[in-house]
Write a protein that holds these residues in place. Structure first.
Motif, PDB file in Angstrom:
ATOM      1  N   GLN A  19       0.832  -1.210   0.000  1.00 16.06           N
ATOM      2  CA  GLN A  19       0.000   0.000   0.000  1.00 16.06           C
ATOM      3  C   GLN A  19       0.863   1.255   0.000  1.00 16.06           C
ATOM      4  O   GLN A  19       0.537   2.249  -0.663  1.00 16.06           O
ATOM      5  CB  GLN A  19      -0.918  -0.015   1.233  1.00 16.06           C
TER       6      GLN A  19
ATOM      7  N   GLY B  11       1.701  -2.939 -12.510  1.00 13.97           N
ATOM      8  CA  GLY B  11       0.712  -2.463 -13.467  1.00 13.97           C
ATOM      9  C   GLY B  11       1.336  -2.010 -14.776  1.00 13.97           C
ATOM     10  O   GLY B  11       0.721  -2.115 -15.848  1.00 13.97           O
ATOM     11  N   HIS B  12       2.555  -1.483 -14.706  1.00 13.86           N
ATOM     12  CA  HIS B  12       3.271  -1.072 -15.918  1.00 13.86           C
ATOM     13  C   HIS B  12       3.471  -2.267 -16.838  1.00 13.86           C
ATOM     14  O   HIS B  12       3.291  -2.173 -18.062  1.00 13.86           O
ATOM     15  CB  HIS B  12       4.620  -0.467 -15.537  1.00 13.86           C
TER      16      HIS B  12
ATOM     17  N   PRO C  93       6.157  -0.394 -11.232  1.00 12.31           N
ATOM     18  CA  PRO C  93       5.055  -1.144 -10.628  1.00 12.31           C
ATOM     19  C   PRO C  93       4.571  -2.259 -11.544  1.00 12.31           C
ATOM     20  O   PRO C  93       4.732  -2.193 -12.772  1.00 12.31           O
ATOM     21  CB  PRO C  93       3.971  -0.084 -10.422  1.00 12.31           C
TER      22      PRO C  93
ATOM     23  N   ASP D  69       3.010   0.866  -3.754  1.00 10.77           N
ATOM     24  CA  ASP D  69       2.261   0.783  -5.013  1.00 10.77           C
ATOM     25  C   ASP D  69       0.777   0.737  -4.677  1.00 10.77           C
ATOM     26  O   ASP D  69       0.170  -0.328  -4.576  1.00 10.77           O
ATOM     27  CB  ASP D  69       2.690  -0.469  -5.793  1.00 10.77           C
ATOM     28  N   THR D  70       0.189   1.907  -4.510  1.00 14.23           N
ATOM     29  CA  THR D  70      -1.207   1.977  -4.057  1.00 14.23           C
ATOM     30  C   THR D  70      -2.178   1.371  -5.075  1.00 14.23           C
ATOM     31  O   THR D  70      -3.190   0.784  -4.697  1.00 14.23           O
ATOM     32  CB  THR D  70      -1.615   3.435  -3.782  1.00 14.23           C
ATOM     33  N   GLN D  71      -1.876   1.490  -6.361  1.00 10.55           N
ATOM     34  CA  GLN D  71      -2.778   0.933  -7.371  1.00 10.55           C
ATOM     35  C   GLN D  71      -2.811  -0.591  -7.294  1.00 10.55           C
ATOM     36  O   GLN D  71      -3.885  -1.200  -7.365  1.00 10.55           O
ATOM     37  CB  GLN D  71      -2.349   1.382  -8.767  1.00 10.55           C
ATOM     38  N   ALA D  72      -1.659  -1.204  -7.153  1.00  8.77           N
ATOM     39  CA  ALA D  72      -1.623  -2.663  -7.022  1.00  8.77           C
ATOM     40  C   ALA D  72      -2.311  -3.105  -5.740  1.00  8.77           C
ATOM     41  O   ALA D  72      -3.065  -4.094  -5.729  1.00  8.77           O
ATOM     42  CB  ALA D  72      -0.186  -3.167  -7.048  1.00  8.77           C
TER      43      ALA D  72
ATOM     44  N   ALA E  57      -4.730  -1.737  -4.238  1.00 10.22           N
ATOM     45  CA  ALA E  57      -6.182  -1.596  -4.373  1.00 10.22           C
ATOM     46  C   ALA E  57      -6.782  -2.772  -5.144  1.00 10.22           C
ATOM     47  O   ALA E  57      -7.950  -3.124  -4.927  1.00 10.22           O
ATOM     48  CB  ALA E  57      -6.515  -0.286  -5.086  1.00 10.22           C
ATOM     49  N   ARG E  58      -5.984  -3.390  -6.024  1.00  7.90           N
ATOM     50  CA  ARG E  58      -6.498  -4.491  -6.841  1.00  7.90           C
ATOM     51  C   ARG E  58      -6.347  -5.852  -6.165  1.00  7.90           C
ATOM     52  O   ARG E  58      -7.036  -6.801  -6.522  1.00  7.90           O
ATOM     53  CB  ARG E  58      -5.774  -4.548  -8.194  1.00  7.90           C
TER      54      ARG E  58
END
Length: 310
Positions: free
Chosen positions: A161, A194-195, A192, A164-167, A169-170
């Protein structure tokens, strides 16, 4: 195209630039009869059966993962079963590379390729391609897995968290494998996860010409099959398999250690619960897993997948 027209027309899978044409894909929940259906097709279509189940790749767990037995293996060629040591880190990407190597070797040339299993991500990667991922140094992978073992998934989710907040969250806070994967990718590449997931590699199976089947068994009948099958596993030596696995002294975070039945039978071997209670828990866990599989297939595999009662 249908399986029937494939047989009548004599169509077999052929690699064209490492893309298979005319493959048959059979997905379905555990104990739905996938392996038997694949074997029937292989016999009638001169086929090669390729494993698409993430647990059946492991060498020690034959009974507990319901790998095809000696009679099935003698009846038709089977590939990518039991070829991975349980202590090895294995992933969807590693499986896809193994499939590509299988195609490149010519093992599927002029033979009907039949992919069968219960791991939805394997099928998706096969027909859609997979996001390229950076190589992870063994020391980095080992460190994060040791932290998962020592601190637990929730603690590492808190770390994710922050980084890498986006990861975060998923990924569910309890999904230790995906949390560790995101953290090790970030450390190894500086980018990250996500990239990397935003990019896609070329698929290995031509989706348009493939026959794609999802087995959908009646839930009541499936529950009975699951219960009967686990009793057979125990009768045939599942306890000995678990003993052999435990003797390797692997971290509990390794995927092979999370195969359904391992934890339950290990508890029985340790005297913590009775064998009857271990079987009851394992059966319940298998039924829950089958339900999750069916939900995933229903929502993640599109209308081009034919739903087949089983």
């Amino acid at each position: 195209m249908s399986v029937a027209t494939s047989v009548m027309g004599g169509s077999v899978a052929a690699g064209l630039g490492n893309v298979l044409k005319g493959a048959v894909l059979i997905a379905g929940p555990t104990a739905s009869g996938k392996s038997a259906r694949a074997l029937d097709l292989a016999r009638s279509m001169d086929g090669v059966i390729v494993n698409a189940d993430s647990m059946q790749v492991y060498s020690v767990l034959s009974l507990l993962t319901a790998r095809p037995g000696p009679r099935e293996l003698a009846a038709a060629p089977h590939r990518l079963y039991g070829h991975v040591p349980p202590g090895a880190a294995y992933s969807t990407g590693a499986w896809l590379r193994d499939v590509e190597a299988l195609i490149d070797s010519g093992a599927l040339r002029n033979r009907q390729a039949i992919f069968v299993g219960g791991t939805g991500l394997y099928f998706r990667a096969l027909v859609e391609g997979l996001s390229p991922m950076p190589d992870i140094p063994p020391a980095v992978r080992r460190r994060w897995r040791q932290r998962l073992e020592a601190e637990g998934a929730a603690a590492l989710h808190a770390v994710l968290q922050e980084l890498d907040t986006q990861a975060a969250a998923r990924i569910r806070p309890g999904d230790g494998q995906r949390i560790v994967r995101a953290l090790e990718v970030l450390e190894a590449s500086g980018k990250p996860i996500g990239h990397w997931q935003a990019m896609r590699s070329r698929p290995l199976v031509d989706s348009a010409s493939a026959e794609k089947l999802v087995l959908e068994p009646d839930r009541g009948a499936l529950a009975k099959r699951i219960d009967q099958r686990f009793e057979q596993m125990v009768a045939q030596g599942a306890l000995e398999e678990v003993k052999a696995l435990l003797s390797l002294d692997l971290p509990r975070s390794m995927p092979a250690m999370k195969a359904i039945g391992v934890r339950e039978l290990a508890a029985a071997l340790g005297g913590d619960i009775s064998l009857e209670e271990a079987a009851r828990r394992a059966k319940a866990a298998t039924r829950q897993y089958a339900k999750r599989q069916m939900t995933w297939f229903r929502h993640q595999l599109g209308a081009d997948w034919k739903r087949v009662p089983a």
